[in-house]
Design an enzyme around this catalytic site. Structure first.
Site, PDB file in Angstrom:
ATOM      1  N   ASN A 161      20.886 -98.011 -41.757  1.00 29.60           N
ATOM      2  CA  ASN A 161      20.196 -97.006 -40.987  1.00 29.60           C
ATOM      3  C   ASN A 161      21.123 -95.833 -41.259  1.00 29.60           C
ATOM      4  O   ASN A 161      21.919 -95.723 -40.444  1.00 29.60           O
ATOM      5  CB  ASN A 161      19.950 -97.197 -39.480  1.00 29.60           C
ATOM      6  CG  ASN A 161      18.909 -98.328 -39.373  1.00 29.60           C
ATOM      7  OD1 ASN A 161      17.769 -97.849 -39.652  1.00 29.60           O
ATOM      8  ND2 ASN A 161      19.199 -99.599 -39.366  1.00 29.60           N
ATOM      9  N   GLU A 162      20.847 -94.811 -42.241  1.00 22.67           N
ATOM     10  CA  GLU A 162      21.587 -93.570 -42.458  1.00 22.67           C
ATOM     11  C   GLU A 162      21.475 -92.577 -41.429  1.00 22.67           C
ATOM     12  O   GLU A 162      20.685 -92.680 -40.613  1.00 22.67           O
ATOM     13  CB  GLU A 162      21.474 -93.275 -43.966  1.00 22.67           C
ATOM     14  CG  GLU A 162      21.413 -94.215 -45.150  1.00 22.67           C
ATOM     15  CD  GLU A 162      22.970 -94.694 -45.496  1.00 22.67           C
ATOM     16  OE1 GLU A 162      24.035 -94.364 -44.718  1.00 22.67           O
ATOM     17  OE2 GLU A 162      23.360 -94.894 -46.499  1.00 22.67           O
ATOM     18  N   PRO A 163      22.314 -91.808 -41.540  1.00 18.73           N
ATOM     19  CA  PRO A 163      22.497 -90.522 -40.473  1.00 18.73           C
ATOM     20  C   PRO A 163      20.892 -90.005 -40.438  1.00 18.73           C
ATOM     21  O   PRO A 163      20.429 -89.944 -41.588  1.00 18.73           O
ATOM     22  CB  PRO A 163      23.427 -89.568 -41.050  1.00 18.73           C
ATOM     23  CG  PRO A 163      24.403 -90.489 -41.636  1.00 18.73           C
ATOM     24  CD  PRO A 163      23.629 -91.503 -42.380  1.00 18.73           C
ATOM     25  N   SER A 165      18.416 -91.651 -38.914  1.00 16.68           N
ATOM     26  CA  SER A 165      17.602 -92.965 -38.433  1.00 16.68           C
ATOM     27  C   SER A 165      17.325 -92.652 -36.930  1.00 16.68           C
ATOM     28  O   SER A 165      18.542 -92.585 -36.040  1.00 16.68           O
ATOM     29  CB  SER A 165      18.223 -94.129 -38.644  1.00 16.68           C
ATOM     30  OG  SER A 165      18.400 -94.117 -40.006  1.00 16.68           O
TER      31      SER A 165
END
Ligand code: GLP
Length: 626
Positions: A161-163, A165
């Site tokens: 969950n990258e920035p 999300s």
């Protein structure tokens, strides 16, 4: 669960437990998992575990395997769900998370294969949505996850969950961030080979687990851990969402705790002990915060920042400023091996003996040049006997195309005199065939690894020569943990320490330089340092050890902060250019952003800001206390 916090933890918005070592934390977590499994099974229920990949959970999985083998813990009534999988990798791909989980855990315990769940990285695009919805449903049908294990990426991601999300995101296909792909580059032999997408559980999926435990080791994780624990809860750092889960915990080692307020700025949370080290930390911090050189700090600034007590002890800001200025200033030396015949009471290193035997350990080739190329050059030019000792061969970072380039030259050379070079030609053809047969991601056969290791040796010798080190003084230990291992799966054995010990006994150094003390214990630098530490401890009674000083440097890891530095070796623009030249000798793998020498310039700028002389660049060291 109500959060009981002590005053020193007042900035922490989620329970954070700091362990002395990653191993201790992993053992505690494994015990907790054991209790969970036994409690659920006793009630006639399955235990549902959420699992993670990466280097971080490796010590924890090893401990679970030990509990299974030695203490009879059974996983027959355990169901697992993994967080994520690279999109486009099949299950047998050596970097697939499926294969990782089998190699690291499932193949070594009695979990039934049908209890294991991971997203499928090969599901066709048009079915991805449906596949993700099914994954969510399977978790619900299993009764939800009892305990979810998490690591944290440098972008603050959990799962993938990258920035950006959102808090309620669910299992889905996501693009990977640049930083994440850079961090995976070593596994995939270059950033270009790292998949661009992954299927990951969402933040919302993760937060529905009944209990969450996030692990992080090593200083490189310290900044992002502090942001996740103390910063605002928001999408920029998906791990920060643990703050509002009722039963979430961060389990970290000391190195990963270094940026927490209670460790970094203890006087702000009423825990200051005002040791000389703490005092220097506080004064440097205040100077940088106020954008003032140390000598210009005034009493009000100390008082306004929780340091009034320190002033009272020292008799005032003026006295304190001078004391710390002098201490910081005395770290600077152009004589890293000691200045012969000089009064050395205020110098970082002893004057005698001169010359010294200096042993520079480089965990992977290039760590030495990157961390202390300028200092190596100085030591050589000041007459010391400098040995560079490469611990791991570094072959896993050499691309296939580099190996191909080499064997093609060999092939063409053999055309000059085919009869005499027939053997070389056969060798080259064999390697080319092996590369073709294994494909871009197959396990490299031994012969290919050996060739890549030689390529790396050549580069390392070249770089050492550029710094003035004689070829005879460049050593290659080829430590077994690396020669027999893979990234994220290294395992230290007594053979490693024995090899490190043998060279210590042979060279009997007066100075040792090494890095990796605060690295993730599963990284090359972390394992190599552990091998050194073991060899060093085993030589407690060796006569040479009493006269030997160990200096730590930083290569891949986070640079020292000014107050930590005990020896600062300045570099002129010319010296810096030569160091960068030496770093460029490493052609076989691309570390573009490390080649600029920017961190040495940044350290020099910090010294300047503190009111020290202004240099082009500075290499920093601190002494190691075993
Ligand atoms: C990957 C994984 C994460 C993991 C992170 C950190 O991105 N998808 O689950 O937490 O890497 O990896 P490492 O533990 O190797 O530092």
């Amino acid at each position: 669960m109500t959060l009981q916090i002590s005053p020193e933890e007042q900035h922490e918005k989620v329970r954070t437990v700091v362990y002395a070592t990653a191993q201790a934390a992993a053992e505690a977590l494994a015990r907790e998992v054991r209790e969970l499994i036994e409690r659920k099974n006793a009630a006639g229920e399955m235990a549902v575990l959420g699992l993670a990949t990466g280097s971080t959970p490796v010590p924890f999985y090893r401990e679970l395997i030990r509990l299974y083998r030695e203490e009879g813990l059974s996983f027959r009534k355990v169901v697992t769900f993994n967080l994520d999988e690279y999109y486009g990798l099949n299950r047998e791909h050596r970097e697939s998370y499926y294969r990782f989980m089998r190699e690291q855990l499932f193949d070594h315990i009695d979990i039934p294969p049908e209890h294991v769940n991971l997203p499928d990285g090969m599901v066709p695009l048009e079915r991805v949505f449906e596949h993700c919805a099914e994954y969510e449903k399977r978790i619900v049908d299993a009764g939800g996850i009892d305990l979810q294990i998490l690591g944290i990426g440098r972008t603050g991601h959990i799962g993938f969950n990258e920035p950006g999300s959102s808090r309620d995101s669910l299992t889905r296909l996501v693009p990977l961030d640049r930083v994440t792909r850079q961090d995976a580059a070593a596994d995939f032999l270059g950033e270009d080979n790292v998949p661009r997408f992954a299927i990951t559980m969402g933040v919302g999926t993760i937060l529905r687990a009944k209990r969450l435990v996030l692990m992080a080791w090593g200083e490189n994780k310290s900044e992002i851990v502090a942001r996740a624990v103390e910063g605002e809860e928001n999408e920029a750092v998906s791990a920060s969402f643990l703050q509002s889960h009722g039963d979430a915990r961060f389990l970290i080692d000391r190195a990963a705790s270094n940026a927490l307020t209670r460790i970094k700025l203890p006087w702000l949370v009423g825990r200051a002990e005002w040791t000389p080290q703490e005092t220097r930390r506080a004064v440097c911090w205040l100077a940088l915060r106020e954008s003032k050189p140390i000598l210009k700090l005034v009493d009000e600034e100390y008082n306004e920042n929780g340091m009034g007590e320190l002033l009272t002890r020292k008799g005032g800001g003026y006295e304190l400023n001078i004391e710390i200025f002098n201490r910081q200033h005395h770290t600077i030396t152009g004589w890293p091996g000691g200045k012969p015949d000089a009064d050395d009471r205020q110098r970082p290193e002893r004057a005698s003996p001169h010359p010294k035997v200096c042993l520079v350990f480089s965990p992977e080739p290039q760590d030495d040049v990157m961390g202390m190329g300028g200092t190596i050059e100085r030591l050589v030019s000041q007459g010391h006997r400098v040995h560079v000792v490469h611990m791991a061969s570094g072959d896993l970072r050499v691309t296939d195309s580099e190996a191909l380039r080499f064997v093609r030259v060999l092939q063409e050379t053999s055309e000059i005199d085919p009869a005499r070079w027939a053997e070389a030609d056969r060798y080259a053809t064999g390697v080319i065939e092996e590369i073709g047969a294994k494909g871009p991601f197959g396990d490299p056969p031994r012969r290919l690894r050996d060739l890549k290791s030689l390529i790396r040796r050549g580069e390392a010798r070249d770089a050492a020569a550029a710094l003035g080190v004689e070829a005879a003084n460049v050593h290659f230990l080829d430590l077994p943990f690396y020669a027999e291992g893979r990234y994220r799966q290294f395992r230290l054995s007594s053979k490693d320490a024995a090899r490190v010990g043998a060279i210590l006994d042979r060279l009997q150094p007066h100075q040792i330089y090494i890095t990796g003390d605060l690295a993730d214990p599963s990284s090359v630098q972390g394992v190599a340092f552990a091998a050194f530490r073991q060899a060093w401890q085993e030589r407690e009674k060796s006569a040479w050890r009493a006269h030997c000083r160990v200096w730590l440097y930083r290569g891949h890891q986070k640079e020292f902060q000014p107050h930590e530095i005990q020896m600062a070796v300045p570099m002129s623009p010319d010296q810096m250019a030569r160091k960068i030249g030496a770093m460029h000798r490493f052609l076989s793998h691309n570390v573009a952003d490390l080649l600029s020498g920017e961190r040495n310039r940044a350290t020099a700028r910090l010294y300047d800001e503190l009111g020290m002389p202004e240099y082009e660049a500075v290499e920093a060291f601190r002494s190691w206390v075993s």
